[in-house]
Design an enzyme around this catalytic site. Sequence first.
Site, PDB file in Angstrom:
ATOM      1  N   LYS A  79       0.833  -1.197   0.000  1.00 46.66           N
ATOM      2  CA  LYS A  79       0.000   0.000   0.000  1.00 46.66           C
ATOM      3  C   LYS A  79       0.868   1.249   0.000  1.00 46.66           C
ATOM      4  O   LYS A  79       0.649   2.163  -0.795  1.00 46.66           O
ATOM      5  CB  LYS A  79      -0.902  -0.022   1.243  1.00 46.66           C
ATOM      6  CG  LYS A  79      -2.088   0.888   1.163  1.00 46.66           C
ATOM      7  CD  LYS A  79      -2.937   0.777   2.437  1.00 46.66           C
ATOM      8  CE  LYS A  79      -3.659  -0.554   2.501  1.00 46.66           C
ATOM      9  NZ  LYS A  79      -4.252  -0.816   3.825  1.00 46.66           N
ATOM     10  N   ARG A 149      -3.189   3.081   8.728  1.00 47.39           N
ATOM     11  CA  ARG A 149      -3.547   1.817   8.077  1.00 47.39           C
ATOM     12  C   ARG A 149      -2.355   0.893   7.976  1.00 47.39           C
ATOM     13  O   ARG A 149      -1.235   1.330   7.789  1.00 47.39           O
ATOM     14  CB  ARG A 149      -4.050   2.087   6.648  1.00 47.39           C
ATOM     15  CG  ARG A 149      -4.733   3.398   6.510  1.00 47.39           C
ATOM     16  CD  ARG A 149      -4.661   3.964   5.108  1.00 47.39           C
ATOM     17  NE  ARG A 149      -5.429   3.190   4.171  1.00 47.39           N
ATOM     18  CZ  ARG A 149      -5.447   3.476   2.865  1.00 47.39           C
ATOM     19  NH1 ARG A 149      -4.734   4.472   2.382  1.00 47.39           N
ATOM     20  NH2 ARG A 149      -6.164   2.745   2.064  1.00 47.39           N
ATOM     21  N   GLY A 158      -8.112  -6.934   4.909  1.00 44.96           N
ATOM     22  CA  GLY A 158      -8.969  -7.023   6.081  1.00 44.96           C
ATOM     23  C   GLY A 158      -8.362  -7.796   7.243  1.00 44.96           C
ATOM     24  O   GLY A 158      -9.000  -7.965   8.269  1.00 44.96           O
ATOM     25  N   MET A 160      -5.574  -7.071   8.960  1.00 46.57           N
ATOM     26  CA  MET A 160      -4.987  -6.245  10.011  1.00 46.57           C
ATOM     27  C   MET A 160      -5.848  -5.006  10.232  1.00 46.57           C
ATOM     28  O   MET A 160      -6.880  -4.849   9.621  1.00 46.57           O
ATOM     29  CB  MET A 160      -3.562  -5.885   9.632  1.00 46.57           C
ATOM     30  CG  MET A 160      -2.640  -7.095   9.733  1.00 46.57           C
ATOM     31  SD  MET A 160      -0.961  -6.705   9.321  1.00 46.57           S
ATOM     32  CE  MET A 160      -1.092  -6.393   7.579  1.00 46.57           C
ATOM     33  N   ARG A 399      -3.686  -1.400  -6.059  1.00 47.87           N
ATOM     34  CA  ARG A 399      -2.831  -2.591  -6.013  1.00 47.87           C
ATOM     35  C   ARG A 399      -3.245  -3.490  -7.163  1.00 47.87           C
ATOM     36  O   ARG A 399      -4.340  -3.354  -7.705  1.00 47.87           O
ATOM     37  CB  ARG A 399      -2.990  -3.317  -4.681  1.00 47.87           C
ATOM     38  CG  ARG A 399      -4.382  -3.854  -4.467  1.00 47.87           C
ATOM     39  CD  ARG A 399      -4.526  -4.530  -3.118  1.00 47.87           C
ATOM     40  NE  ARG A 399      -5.906  -4.873  -2.878  1.00 47.87           N
ATOM     41  CZ  ARG A 399      -6.484  -4.878  -1.682  1.00 47.87           C
ATOM     42  NH1 ARG A 399      -5.798  -4.521  -0.618  1.00 47.87           N
ATOM     43  NH2 ARG A 399      -7.733  -5.226  -1.539  1.00 47.87           N
ATOM     44  N   HIS A 517     -15.986  -8.862   1.266  1.00 49.39           N
ATOM     45  CA  HIS A 517     -14.943  -9.767   1.755  1.00 49.39           C
ATOM     46  C   HIS A 517     -15.053 -11.144   1.109  1.00 49.39           C
ATOM     47  O   HIS A 517     -14.055 -11.709   0.655  1.00 49.39           O
ATOM     48  CB  HIS A 517     -15.062  -9.873   3.279  1.00 49.39           C
ATOM     49  CG  HIS A 517     -14.074 -10.817   3.869  1.00 49.39           C
ATOM     50  ND1 HIS A 517     -14.384 -12.135   4.158  1.00 49.39           N
ATOM     51  CD2 HIS A 517     -12.784 -10.652   4.203  1.00 49.39           C
ATOM     52  CE1 HIS A 517     -13.316 -12.723   4.653  1.00 49.39           C
ATOM     53  NE2 HIS A 517     -12.330 -11.849   4.699  1.00 49.39           N
ATOM     54  N   SER A 845      16.478 -40.554 -11.015  1.00 46.55           N
ATOM     55  CA  SER A 845      15.190 -39.900 -10.847  1.00 46.55           C
ATOM     56  C   SER A 845      14.971 -39.733  -9.337  1.00 46.55           C
ATOM     57  O   SER A 845      15.025 -40.703  -8.586  1.00 46.55           O
ATOM     58  CB  SER A 845      14.084 -40.757 -11.453  1.00 46.55           C
ATOM     59  OG  SER A 845      12.840 -40.149 -11.206  1.00 46.55           O
ATOM     60  N   CYS A 912      10.373 -37.793  -9.849  1.00 46.39           N
ATOM     61  CA  CYS A 912       9.126 -38.508 -10.078  1.00 46.39           C
ATOM     62  C   CYS A 912       8.232 -38.506  -8.837  1.00 46.39           C
ATOM     63  O   CYS A 912       7.214 -39.175  -8.805  1.00 46.39           O
ATOM     64  CB  CYS A 912       9.384 -39.923 -10.558  1.00 46.39           C
ATOM     65  SG  CYS A 912      10.327 -40.903  -9.390  1.00 46.39           S
ATOM     66  N   TYR A 932      14.123 -33.082 -16.339  1.00 48.07           N
ATOM     67  CA  TYR A 932      12.673 -33.143 -16.466  1.00 48.07           C
ATOM     68  C   TYR A 932      11.988 -33.271 -15.111  1.00 48.07           C
ATOM     69  O   TYR A 932      12.613 -33.635 -14.119  1.00 48.07           O
ATOM     70  CB  TYR A 932      12.243 -34.310 -17.379  1.00 48.07           C
ATOM     71  CG  TYR A 932      12.496 -35.681 -16.811  1.00 48.07           C
ATOM     72  CD1 TYR A 932      11.555 -36.297 -15.987  1.00 48.07           C
ATOM     73  CD2 TYR A 932      13.667 -36.371 -17.109  1.00 48.07           C
ATOM     74  CE1 TYR A 932      11.782 -37.553 -15.461  1.00 48.07           C
ATOM     75  CE2 TYR A 932      13.899 -37.631 -16.591  1.00 48.07           C
ATOM     76  CZ  TYR A 932      12.964 -38.219 -15.755  1.00 48.07           C
ATOM     77  OH  TYR A 932      13.191 -39.463 -15.230  1.00 48.07           O
TER      78      TYR A 932
END
Length: 963
Positions: A79, A149, A158, A160, A399, A517, A845, A912, A932
């Site tokens: 913020k 704030r 919401g 804090m 934001r 909310h 693997s 894997c 991979y």
Amino acid sequence: MANAKRKAARNPARKTARKTARKTARKTARKTARKTARKTARKTVRKPSARMGSRKDVYYFGDGKADGDGSQKALLGGKGANLAEMSRIGIPVPAGFTLTTEVCTYYYAHKKTYPKTLEAEIGANIAKIEKAMGKKLGDLGNPLLLSVRSGARESMPGMMDTVLNLGINDKVVEALAAKTGNPKFAWDSYRRFLQMYGSVVMGVEAHAHEHHDPYEVILDKAKAKASVADDSGLGEKALRWVVGEFKKLIRKRAGKAFPEDPIKQLYGAVNAVFNSWNNDRAKVYRQKYGIPAEWGTAVNVQAMVFGNTGNGSGTGVAFTRDPATGENVFYGEYLIDAQGEDVVAGVRTPKQVAQMAKDLPSSHRELLKIRKILEEHFRDVQDVEFTIEQGKLWMLQTRNGKRTGFAAVNIALDMVKERLITKEEAILRIPAEDLSHLLAPIFDPADERKATKIGSGLPAGPGAASGHIYFTADAAVAGAAKGQKVILTRQETSPEDLRGMIAAEGILTTRGGASSHAALVARQMGKVCICGAHDMNIDYAKKTLSGHGVTLKEGEYLSLNGFVGNVYIGDLKTSPSSVIQGLIENKAAARKSETYKKFVQLVGWADKLRRLEVRTNSDTPDQVKTAIKFGAEGIGLTRTEHMFFEGDRIDAVREMILAEDQKARAKALKKLLPYQKKDFVGIFTALDGRPATIRLLDPPLHEFIGTMTAAQISDLARKLEVKPDYIKHRITALHEENPMLGHRGCRLGIVYPEITRMQATAILEAAVAVQKKNIKVQPEIMVPLVSYSKELELQKAVIDEAAAEVRKKHGLKVGQLKYQVGTMIEIPRAALTADEIANHAAFFSFGTNDLTQTCLGLSRDDSSSFLPKYQDAEILSANPFASLDQTGVGQLVEMGVERGRRTKNKLKIGICGEHGGDPGSVKFCHRSGLNYVSCSPFRIPIAKLAAAQAVLEERGLARAEIS
Ligand code: ADP
Ligand code: MG
Ligand code: MG
């Protein structure tokens, strides 16, 4: 911003890489957007130690200037950084300053005290605000009020605390009334201040046994006396009375009056905001999104501007595009004559922002201009808060808007088309995990047409959800714990409901709008959500939900279509999403859908970028076919034992296990061989030339016989012509105290080499058969659970012998039947001695499931009783079986790669374990130099996107830094 990429916090690249596209002037933003994205600059985050002696804890913004900028989210919070950035680019922002997150860290490290220099810095910055706004704190001529704030690095909506209208007291309120000529406004601001300060700072809130907020009780009395429905209907006299009552309430419950001195008020509020970083709901939120406790929050102190000064004033929230669908429309809500909290809290029903064109035309025009400027500057959808005071528009926050998976994909791809962002940025902006939303089922259209609709609301979270309705978060959590699918059904949700929302399949509210909310949180969590279903009614006392003349009781079934906002009775059938229909079922109609097209385009871009191969963990030809449609490039893991349970094979398997000598075992294995061969023929054929890693028998033998019932035992005894007691005796003999660490994996093959020989023969016979059909085969035979190089050496010898026999039988030369032998690295000793093991391995693997179990000494199957507690206590930020423990287990992976390649520098290495489909873990695999990853078919697109993101992050781009 949504979940997955928070794991980037663990990415060391984050610390060194910062983007500098921020200062791009707004007019040229569009043109330079793509250029700046490529030209990334590095800027080291400053460490506190580097600034010792010259601390700067307070950053001013306002008046078209700012000490900080949008890149400093770690220091100023999201913020604060964006308020600074808006101020810099000339957006009207009330003047203010930010106390950095380092002050928060200091506060907690020093028994809740502040650096000595802080007071002077705050004083100087208040003076700057006073100058910019032409008002003075505590002044009786023209008083300045402040808002205080919270603002963490990642927004935690919401979670804090906030205190508004600070600086007011018995004298200031009169001054405010006199100066503005609007006593109603002055007293309304005072009562708002007392309400927030009393609860947030002085802890005067509803007691556990109270059903109603004590402030609301007083307000309700006042409204009843004045016969008005809304808070805004209360006049000066009523508000004076409310203020008196609030003061009495606070004095009685807190044991003292609230402080009259504005500076004392300020420090009280700042302390409260810092303290709120550690309140219960903030902790739950951090846990859910993997936000480290060390980050701390910043505090923003800012001049108040007033939307509650009559009909020329108002306040609202908006998204620059629709955050549920991603559609390019301005989307938001506002209230006339109100302060910001009123919109979100749902005390009055807000109006759609389009309506502002009539109510407040010039502010609406200006807002649309700002919408464009902000999107072009931040090059992403913005979620903004604004207030209009007597016709003057002020922006209070911007934001990057949280969005659903659908919206994330739509917006990112649209913005590429609009040339606002590059393909690379689009890829970074879509949390890989969010692709799972596009694969989730929808309601079966036929079933939905027949269903009884009992209400409708705003479609705030797309998707289809059915479940039992519950009216409180606790009941929802309890229902889910019983294994039920649950719909959390509330008039409106608040941060206290977070646990219930996490537990629910879907969320339904009867009040509140798109910025409520419920909508916000559902979007972020990817939950199906319908909010503001005004035609429905909830009776908390009776635990009922009613709509269209139908009443449902707690526990009854409800279905939510979050795409359109329809609510139905019952448990509707679902069918596959358009992406699945297009991709897997080859349905032409689905392929025309926008979502399908965008999905395919996105995965195509990811394919071009990524270096990691993506394979699948699949055990059957059908799974393999599905995986290939998802874009699998081979098999990373086939578990041969899964084939052992089918049909009457299990008898032969049991016979093999029960065999007392080699001869009897050989006889049983001979029966199994054709089954296994047939399975591999199916898999090789489905793979159509792609490589297949096939794991030899892995689980403890007891697993195949330990669960037999008495009937099964006597049945088998008959078939094998032995006594049931004999079977029981063998079962007991094979029983292990700790099978996970017992006779399993290659230990079976070492003791019973004939099992390995049979499996190798079956694989290679299948290879020969499929080759004859002119299909290429690439078998990679994988020996599990190796700890010693000698184990692999011996098993490889058995496999090579089997291969020699198969070749001889079919008259093939060495080059005519190719295969590789490799091993799993899933025991810490194997990682530690990878250089020795690599002498006998063509590939590694990482079996990260077992590697996690053995590295942590923690059984996956026995940890569910205490792991949640560990997460609560923030010992773990994630389940190590879902998200690879990079700091611990990760070292074994890195070590295995490094040591293995020391012996064979081109050694092929993959993973894997289930982690292969987890975005954060995929990125880790990329950084560790794996070739991979392998995951279940439905996770393949997610792994591909994460793999592409890993490449971009390596180049110094990271999602958090594109704001
Ligand atoms: P959250 O992070 O929960 O959104 P905020 O810190 O943004 O909390 O503040 C809550 C509300 O207070 C916002 O809706 C905003 O409209 C209002 N608000 C905050 N600062 C000011 C200010 N300087 N002037 C007027 N209203 C404000
Ligand atoms: Mg806000
Ligand atoms: Mg294993």
